[in-house]
Scaffold this motif. Structure first.
Motif, mmCIF file in Angstrom:
data_model
loop_
_atom_site.group_PDB
_atom_site.id
_atom_site.type_symbol
_atom_site.label_atom_id
_atom_site.label_comp_id
_atom_site.label_asym_id
_atom_site.label_seq_id
_atom_site.Cartn_x
_atom_site.Cartn_y
_atom_site.Cartn_z
ATOM 1 N N VAL A 260 0.839 -1.192 0.000
ATOM 2 C CA VAL A 260 0.000 0.000 0.000
ATOM 3 C C VAL A 260 0.874 1.241 0.000
ATOM 4 O O VAL A 260 1.850 1.315 0.752
ATOM 5 N N VAL A 261 0.543 2.183 -0.864
ATOM 6 C CA VAL A 261 1.237 3.468 -0.894
ATOM 7 C C VAL A 261 0.339 4.505 -0.211
ATOM 8 O O VAL A 261 -0.848 4.615 -0.526
ATOM 9 N N VAL B 48 5.303 11.057 8.543
ATOM 10 C CA VAL B 48 5.694 10.159 9.638
ATOM 11 C C VAL B 48 5.893 10.909 10.951
ATOM 12 O O VAL B 48 5.718 10.349 12.035
ATOM 13 N N LYS B 49 6.270 12.179 10.865
ATOM 14 C CA LYS B 49 6.512 12.960 12.075
ATOM 15 C C LYS B 49 5.225 13.158 12.879
ATOM 16 O O LYS B 49 5.263 13.537 14.049
ATOM 17 N N PHE C 88 12.779 -1.622 11.872
ATOM 18 C CA PHE C 88 11.959 -2.554 11.098
ATOM 19 C C PHE C 88 12.741 -2.946 9.847
ATOM 20 O O PHE C 88 13.140 -2.067 9.076
ATOM 21 N N TRP C 89 12.917 -4.249 9.635
ATOM 22 C CA TRP C 89 13.727 -4.700 8.512
ATOM 23 C C TRP C 89 13.276 -6.081 8.044
ATOM 24 O O TRP C 89 12.492 -6.749 8.716
ATOM 25 N N PHE C 90 13.771 -6.513 6.889
ATOM 26 C CA PHE C 90 13.624 -7.899 6.463
ATOM 27 C C PHE C 90 14.761 -8.238 5.512
ATOM 28 O O PHE C 90 15.420 -7.348 4.966
ATOM 29 N N LEU D 288 5.144 2.728 7.228
ATOM 30 C CA LEU D 288 6.344 3.536 7.071
ATOM 31 C C LEU D 288 7.267 3.013 5.986
ATOM 32 O O LEU D 288 8.119 3.734 5.495
ATOM 33 N N GLY D 289 7.132 1.754 5.603
ATOM 34 C CA GLY D 289 8.053 1.163 4.654
ATOM 35 C C GLY D 289 9.290 0.630 5.364
ATOM 36 O O GLY D 289 9.441 0.757 6.576
ATOM 37 N N TYR D 290 10.191 0.031 4.576
ATOM 38 C CA TYR D 290 11.416 -0.567 5.134
ATOM 39 C C TYR D 290 12.641 0.038 4.469
ATOM 40 O O TYR D 290 12.614 0.301 3.258
#
Length: 222
Positions: free
Chosen positions: A63-64, A70-71, A105-107, A174-176
């Motif tokens: 999803v975009v 984000v702040k 947050f990562w993968f 937020l994305g990665y």
């Protein structure tokens, strides 16, 4: 007869005061309950437009979020969650309070996520774990995370199989990679998207996190 009226009136005043106090308590607790991560996120999403796309190689739909700042999450309390880290130890929002916390947050298939690991490790080396929690949430399974760690050590406390927490608790938009800094009271004080600052791509997010940690810990020697 007069004495009965006085007692009744006093009882009425006492009951009235009790009701007023109870209403004030209920009102206070109601306000407290409304100050949640989800409340902040919903407020942030009011003017945001969404669109979807297929995540290549995963079979998942992404999803975009257009117009999301984000702040806007700064000041929100950390969402409640409970998990088990890669070593079998319990991790929860309540257990993190009392220390400053950095959550990454990562993968494994996220190239920028992997690229920033050495810089994030430098933060752990600099601050240690006495005053700071370093937590990494990943949707990857424990075995897959261990394979990555064997090749590229990542010194954050790893929480694998965290897809449900990322999606349902943090409602990850937020994305990665993304990194959140939380103060000792459990409230978000900074949010970063990507491995480089959006406002200055020459600056790694890890360097910006370093600055925030120094301010929160108020210790110029670190």
């Amino acid at each position: 007869m007069m004495q009965i009226r006085v007692i009744t009136f006093r009882h009425y005043l006492h009951l009235s005061c009790l009701i007023t106090a109870l209403l004030l308590i209920l009102s206070f607790h109601s306000c407290q309950r409304n100050d949640t991560y989800n409340d902040h996120l919903e407020a942030c999403m009011q003017d945001v437009q969404t669109s979807t796309f297929e995540v290549v190689g995963t079979g998942e739909t992404g999803v975009v979020y257009s117009g999301f700042d984000v702040k806007c999450l700064i000041g929100a309390p950390l969402p409640d969650f409970e998990a088990v880290d890669i070593d079998g130890r319990k991790v929860s929002a309540s257990r993190l309070r009392g220390k400053v916390t950095v959550i990454n947050f990562w993968f494994k298939k996220c190239a920028p996520c992997i690229a920033e690991i050495p810089q994030l490790n430098q933060l752990v080396a600099k601050y240690g774990d006495e005053e700071v929690n370093f937590i990494a949430l990943t949707r990857d399974a424990k075995a897959e995370v261990q394979k990555v760690l064997d090749l590229k050590p990542f010194h954050f406390n790893q929480v694998p199989d965290a897809k449900a927490i990322i999606k349902d608790r943090f409602r990850m938009i937020l994305g990665y990679p993304s990194t959140i800094v939380v103060d000792q009271t459990g409230h978000i004080v900074e949010v970063f998207q990507g491995a480089k600052l959006k406002t200055n791509p020459a600056v790694p997010v890890a360097a910006a996190v370093d600055t925030v940690l120094g301010q929160l810990l108020d210790n110029g020697e670190k």
